[in-house]
Motif scaffolding. Sequence first.
Motif, PDB file in Angstrom:
ATOM      1  N   SER A  81      -3.320  -1.649   4.237  1.00 51.53           N
ATOM      2  CA  SER A  81      -2.653  -2.701   3.478  1.00 51.53           C
ATOM      3  C   SER A  81      -1.194  -2.324   3.169  1.00 51.53           C
ATOM      4  O   SER A  81      -0.291  -3.157   3.284  1.00 51.53           O
ATOM      5  CB  SER A  81      -3.435  -2.954   2.190  1.00 51.53           C
ATOM      6  OG  SER A  81      -2.792  -3.928   1.422  1.00 51.53           O
ATOM      7  N   GLN A  82      -0.970  -1.063   2.810  1.00 45.58           N
ATOM      8  CA  GLN A  82       0.400  -0.614   2.544  1.00 45.58           C
ATOM      9  C   GLN A  82       1.257  -0.632   3.817  1.00 45.58           C
ATOM     10  O   GLN A  82       2.446  -0.957   3.776  1.00 45.58           O
ATOM     11  CB  GLN A  82       0.380   0.800   1.948  1.00 45.58           C
ATOM     12  CG  GLN A  82      -0.174   0.817   0.522  1.00 45.58           C
ATOM     13  CD  GLN A  82      -0.582   2.215   0.077  1.00 45.58           C
ATOM     14  OE1 GLN A  82      -1.020   3.043   0.887  1.00 45.58           O
ATOM     15  NE2 GLN A  82      -0.461   2.484  -1.213  1.00 45.58           N
ATOM     16  N   ASP A 109       2.249  -4.187   4.371  1.00 46.94           N
ATOM     17  CA  ASP A 109       3.344  -4.531   3.440  1.00 46.94           C
ATOM     18  C   ASP A 109       4.693  -4.124   4.037  1.00 46.94           C
ATOM     19  O   ASP A 109       5.633  -4.915   4.080  1.00 46.94           O
ATOM     20  CB  ASP A 109       3.191  -3.792   2.101  1.00 46.94           C
ATOM     21  CG  ASP A 109       2.035  -4.302   1.255  1.00 46.94           C
ATOM     22  OD1 ASP A 109       1.388  -5.289   1.665  1.00 46.94           O
ATOM     23  OD2 ASP A 109       1.780  -3.715   0.193  1.00 46.94           O
ATOM     24  N   ALA A 162       4.353  -9.841   3.201  1.00 40.28           N
ATOM     25  CA  ALA A 162       4.522  -8.428   2.818  1.00 40.28           C
ATOM     26  C   ALA A 162       3.943  -8.120   1.436  1.00 40.28           C
ATOM     27  O   ALA A 162       4.527  -7.343   0.667  1.00 40.28           O
ATOM     28  CB  ALA A 162       6.007  -8.055   2.884  1.00 40.28           C
ATOM     29  N   ASP A 163       2.824  -8.716   1.099  1.00 44.91           N
ATOM     30  CA  ASP A 163       2.194  -8.474  -0.194  1.00 44.91           C
ATOM     31  C   ASP A 163       0.681  -8.664  -0.069  1.00 44.91           C
ATOM     32  O   ASP A 163       0.236  -9.709   0.436  1.00 44.91           O
ATOM     33  CB  ASP A 163       2.764  -9.451  -1.235  1.00 44.91           C
ATOM     34  CG  ASP A 163       2.125  -9.254  -2.590  1.00 44.91           C
ATOM     35  OD1 ASP A 163       2.678  -8.487  -3.399  1.00 44.91           O
ATOM     36  OD2 ASP A 163       1.045  -9.837  -2.830  1.00 44.91           O
ATOM     37  N   PRO A 164      -0.112  -7.699  -0.555  1.00 43.68           N
ATOM     38  CA  PRO A 164      -1.568  -7.771  -0.369  1.00 43.68           C
ATOM     39  C   PRO A 164      -2.228  -8.965  -1.073  1.00 43.68           C
ATOM     40  O   PRO A 164      -3.165  -9.555  -0.526  1.00 43.68           O
ATOM     41  CB  PRO A 164      -2.077  -6.447  -0.945  1.00 43.68           C
ATOM     42  CG  PRO A 164      -0.973  -5.905  -1.775  1.00 43.68           C
ATOM     43  CD  PRO A 164       0.302  -6.463  -1.222  1.00 43.68           C
TER      44      PRO A 164
END
Lengths: 118, 118
Positions: free
Chosen positions: A4-5, A8, B15-17
């Motif tokens: 997930s990171q 991002d 760009a954000d979970p």
Amino acid sequence: MNSSQRLDRTFAALADPTRRAILVRLASGEASVTELSKPFRMSQPAISKHLRVLEHAGLISRGREAQRRPRRLEPAPLAEADEWLERYREFWEGSFERLDALLEEMKTKDRKRTRKKG
Amino acid sequence: MNSSQRLDRTFAALADPTRRAILVRLASGEASVTELSKPFRMSQPAISKHLRVLEHAGLISRGREAQRRPRRLEPAPLAEADEWLERYREFWEGSFERLDALLEEMKTKDRKRTRKKG
């Protein structure tokens, strides 16, 4: 960094036209910072800043060649981002028959706008 | 907005979970803000902020139903982002035979790390 990171950072790095253009250039082979700066009306420090973002996201790496330190495209993060989008491809391909027409329409509008400007 | 500006907004929104999770949820059907807030340990204003980013990028829209105003996934920007990545798929599929192994390796590391944490 977990998956997930990494997503991002990859998507954040892709959210800029210069960085996308740098990746397009590197897809055809490695290049030095000087070579990468040429097509852009941008200072070398400005390009270097974009390169740092790409490097931080793992999208590019530096060669060992002492003077040039050529940058190389690293495909893994792009493939991971593509894999994320792929899961939803079914959604837009299946449920939205008009999508191709819609994308075409958007692009025709772009072209018309560009012609008006030019 | 031209294609490049749309890609900027789409990739920035991805760009954000939390925002990615909201899109995943909406891929299975429209949902109200209250329904979207439930799976997250987040206040409704925080979720609303993410929804505004997604709406601004054209990734979601609001239904007309007065009370609920359910959010709906809009596939066109995702398809456009996917199209951008597709051009480079050849690059990583062709030149990097080890890529599948590499992605597998990254995920195994993730799982090990998650187990250690848990």
